[in-house]
Each structure stands twice: as C-alpha cells, then as structure tokens.
Design a protein around this motif. Structure first.
Motif, short mmCIF file in Angstrom:
data_model
loop_
_atom_site.label_atom_id
_atom_site.label_comp_id
_atom_site.label_asym_id
_atom_site.label_seq_id
_atom_site.Cartn_x
_atom_site.Cartn_y
_atom_site.Cartn_z
N ARG A 45 32.52 98.36 75.58
CA ARG A 45 32.35 97.89 74.21
C ARG A 45 30.91 97.52 73.88
NH1 ARG A 45 35.90 92.91 73.04
NH2 ARG A 45 34.55 92.74 71.24
N ASP A 46 30.12 97.11 74.86
CA ASP A 46 28.74 96.68 74.60
C ASP A 46 27.76 97.84 74.65
OD1 ASP A 46 29.63 94.11 74.35
OD2 ASP A 46 29.01 93.48 76.35
N ALA A 47 26.54 97.58 74.17
CA ALA A 47 25.50 98.61 74.19
C ALA A 47 25.00 98.86 75.61
CB ALA A 47 24.34 98.20 73.29
N VAL A 48 25.06 97.82 76.46
CA VAL A 48 24.65 97.93 77.85
C VAL A 48 25.72 97.26 78.71
CG1 VAL A 48 22.91 97.33 79.58
CG2 VAL A 48 22.20 97.89 77.25
N THR A 164 29.10 103.80 75.83
CA THR A 164 28.89 102.41 75.44
C THR A 164 29.11 102.26 73.94
OG1 THR A 164 26.51 102.81 75.20
CG2 THR A 164 27.28 101.96 77.32
N GLU A 165 29.21 101.01 73.48
CA GLU A 165 29.55 100.71 72.09
C GLU A 165 30.82 101.46 71.68
OE1 GLU A 165 25.88 99.67 69.50
OE2 GLU A 165 25.33 101.48 70.65
N ALA A 166 31.74 101.53 72.64
CA ALA A 166 33.03 102.19 72.41
C ALA A 166 34.11 101.15 72.62
CB ALA A 166 33.20 103.37 73.37
N LYS A 167 34.64 100.61 71.54
CA LYS A 167 35.64 99.54 71.62
C LYS A 167 37.04 100.13 71.53
CE LYS A 167 37.23 95.34 69.32
NZ LYS A 167 37.68 94.77 70.59
#
Length: 456
Positions: A45-48, A164-167
């Motif tokens: 969910r986060d960018a890193v 990433t940034e995949a919720k």
C-alpha cells in the motif's frame, strides 16, 4: 475492505502467489514462494516498502544457528519453545510454537547464505525471558536495514513482481472460501484485479486502528502508537467475511522505554544490564527485569504517563550498537551527570529522593518488586537518564492458523488457499501483553513467512 464473489469476466492477470503487504513477512514469503518456481506478486500500500519492521530493532530470535555456535552459545529449538511457552503462560498454540522454533535457525542461515545477510548474535546482554542469547541482527541493529536488504533480495529474485501504492480493497472468494483473486486501487484511483492460486496476508495487525484497539486492547488505548499507520486490521475484516477463526485478539506488544517527547526507541539493554526506571517522584515502581512489553502498562500508570530510565556509561556503551540509541543521544534525549544530585537536576526530578533511590541500589541484591540485582553491574558514574513513556508497538492476536500459516475456519477445518503471517496471524504470545517474549513479532513474520511461502 470486503469479500465478494469472483468477477464474471475472470482476471486478466494471474499469479501463483499474491501477497498483501510488503514488510519482512511478505518479502520472505515471496522469496520462498519464488524458490518453488511460483510466480509471485507483492501488493504494497505504501510508496516504499517498510511496515512495522522498519520501526523495530530488526532482531530475530533463532535457536541452534552457526552464528550461536561460533559465539560459543548452546541452544536448541526445544529450549526456545520452553521459553516462549513460559512467557506466554502456556497459552500459545503448541504446534505453531514448535514449527517456528524448529525453523528459526534454518531461516536465519538461509537469509545469511542465500541472500547475503550478515546476521550476528547480540552476545553482550540478555533479553528478558530468553534462557540464552539467541537474538540475531544485522550490523546496524535496525529494522530498516532488514527491510532494505529483503527488498534488494526480492528485486534480484526472478519471479517476483512488486507493486507499491497498491491498496487491496477486495478479496474474491468462491462459495467454499477458496480465494480466486483480489482487487486493488492504483495511485491514480483506478481499480485493477488480479487472480491467484493462493493468497498470503502479510498486512500486519490492527494497532493503527484506534477503534479496534479500544475494543480489543482497552488498557493500551491511550498509549503512543509506535507502529505503522497502515496496520488497520484488514486481515480481520476479510477474515470475518470468510468465516475465519481468530485468537487472542487482546494480545499486544508494548514498550515502556520510548524517549519522550522525541519518540525514539531506547533499547531495553539499558534495563537488562542493570538500569532502573523511576517515576516523577524519583522512586522505582516495578520489576524492570520482567520485560519491555509489560513495561508500557506500568509506565503509563505513573503520574503523567511517564518515567525516567537511569543507567550508566558502561550500559550506554553496550546500547550504542543500536542505531536508535545513537539517534536518541544525537537528539539530546539522553542526559549525563557525574552525581545522582546533578542527574536529578538535569532530569527535573526531586534530588533527595533520586539520591536515596540510587544509593539504595548500591548493596541491593533483591527488591520488594522481586527483581534480583547482579552485584557486578552496579551503576557507576557518570550516570545517564532519559524521560520515557509507554507505547503500543503492534498487536499480537489475529487470524488463527496452522503451523504452516494456513488460516483456520471458525466452524472447523481450514480455508483452502488462504495464509496469514506476522501480525495478520495470531502470534505466540498468548493473551494480553505479558506473554510477549522479545522478538516474537519478527519471529512470526519472518519464520512464518518462510513456512507459508513454502507451503503447497
């Protein structure tokens, strides 16, 4: 968060293994799954990738490793299991404990030999509850290094893709509970779907969800939260929709030695090596040798919800192997003085009382709180002190699992292809906070990640 029937049109993309969460547990599961020749997708969910692991000291307890042997330390999985169950008052799932302890050593050696991670044993002090020295860490003694090295290993490994940034918002399940795939949102707000042969939940617990914390662990509801904000209890929500069993939802790991107001972890080595905690009155208030998890509750009970950790330069020299301790010194959280009177003045404590407390330690062998003091570790000038508070690090209860991490049904049996690791799964700490043995969190993340990743 929801559970829904599979979409009528199926999935444009299909992976053998999909993992929700890219922390230590998720990345270890991915590495292991890829070793089996499976295609693997990590959805983070986060960018890193970081998670709660990056906020920890990155120490993993393991028994019977070559690192221990090289340090002259004798240990065994059975001795480790006894320590876990003793601390947990026998409440932990015995089969899960046995599996984690048996695979702890091989997992550390696999990370070292296959993925070039230079683990060594913390061999200069004892962690509460461990009958021998078995905490393994990387050179910085920081969780961020563990996350970084695992991320690099996943990048090198063929067969692993990471978004990433995949919720993840939805699990798609057949009527029998078999997971068909998931839906996740992209950074632009769009929705994608991907199918899977099996799903591993590595999205931690619910420490970042204030409502769930208040409901399940009310005694720690007002504590500083020192975990990852993304720990919202997603696994529990999905589990409820699938009829999954849960266990020990009141369990958590606290820490009673977080520099305040700096918000920097001060290693429990300062207590294990002979330091003490005093309250605003300059008086000790509990048995500091019991452990740092239950320390959170004890500290929060004191006036102002704070305490002061008192130690000396010998102890500080041991603590400096930890990056967090060095950061606390740099931030000015830790003060130094040559006398108890001067230390009291620097900390804003009543001088006569602190002097009396520290002088009382000079010949103390045991105290009314039940702590046994080592006469070879008396505090000597110069002295150090730091104001601390209690914090919630992560929850320990979660989805009930088999020793391989497969999620159990509340009605009996298991869900066909759903696994949970780390904080998404019930840990091995029993109920409450006092059953947490140092390192239990990363033990269930990393070792359970290895077991789930290798499962059929």
């Amino acid at each position: 968060m929801s559970v829904a029937p599979p979409p009528a049109g199926g999935f444009a993309l299909q992976f053998d293994t999909v993992i929700v969460g890219g922390g230590a547990g998720g990345m270890v599961a991915a590495l292991t799954s890829a070793e089996q020749g499976r295609s693997c997708l990590i959805l983070e969910r986060d960018a890193v990738q970081a998670g709660s692991t990056a906020l920890s000291a990155g120490l993993i307890p393991a028994a019977g490793t070559r690192m221990q042997a090289n340090a002259g330390i004798k240990d065994s999985p059975s001795a480790f299991a006894v320590d876990i169950q003793t601390k947990a008052r026998g409440e932990a799932d015995g089969a899960v404990v046995k599996a984690l302890c048996a695979q702890s050593g091989p997992t550390i050696e696999w990370l070292a030999e296959t993925h070039d991670m230079p683990f060594s044993v913390v061999a200069d002090f004892d962690y509460p509850g461990h009958s021998t020295r078995r905490m393994h860490g990387l050179p910085s003694r920081a969780g961020q290094e563990l996350v970084d090295r695992l991320r690099e290993a996943c990048t090198r490994m063929e067969g692993i893709e990471t978004l990433t940034e995949a919720k993840v918002t939805t699990l798609y399940a057949e009527e029998d509970g078999e997971i068909a795939g998931v839906a996740y949102t992209r950074p632009d707000g769009g929705l994608d779907r991907v199918g899977c042969g099996r799903l591993i939940l590595a999205c931690n617990g619910f420490g970042g969800n204030a409502e769930m914390v208040a409901m399940q662990t009310p005694e720690i509801r007002d504590a500083l939260y020192f975990g990852h904000d993304g720990n919202q209890g997603d696994a529990l929500v999905w589990g409820a929709g699938l009829g999954a069993a849960t266990r020990h939802l009141d369990a958590y790991q606290g820490h009673g030695n977080v520099a305040h107001p700096h918000g920097i972890l001060v290693t429990w080595a300062v207590m294990a090596e002979g330091g003490v905690q005093v309250n605003r009155e300059g008086k000790r208030f509990w048995n500091e040798s019991l452990g740092y998890s239950e320390a959170a509750r004890e500290v929060l009970r004191q006036p102002g919800g704070e305490a002061y950790a008192i130690f000396d330069s010998r102890i500080a020299s041991i603590a400096r192997q930890f990056e967090d301790f060095r950061a606390a010194e740099t931030a000015g959280a830790i003060v130094t003085a040559d006398t108890p009177e001067a230390l009291a003045a620097r900390l804003g404590l009543p001088g006569p009382t602190l002097v009396q407390t520290m002088l009382g330690l000079e010949s103390l062998k045991a105290c009314s709180f039940g702590r046994i003091f080592d006469p070879t570790k008396r505090l000597r000038p110069p002295y150090h002190g730091v104001r601390v508070t209690g914090a919630l690090f992560h929850t320990q209860g979660g989805l009930d699992i088999t020793p391989e991490g497969q999620v159990k049904r509340a009605a009996g049996g298991v869900l066909p292809n759903l696994y949970a690791v780390g904080g998404a799964a019930c840990g091995v700490s029993g109920s409450g906070d006092a059953g947490y043995l140092s390192g239990n969190g990363l033990l269930s993340a990393v070792v359970l990640g290895r077991l789930a990743g290798a499962a059929p």
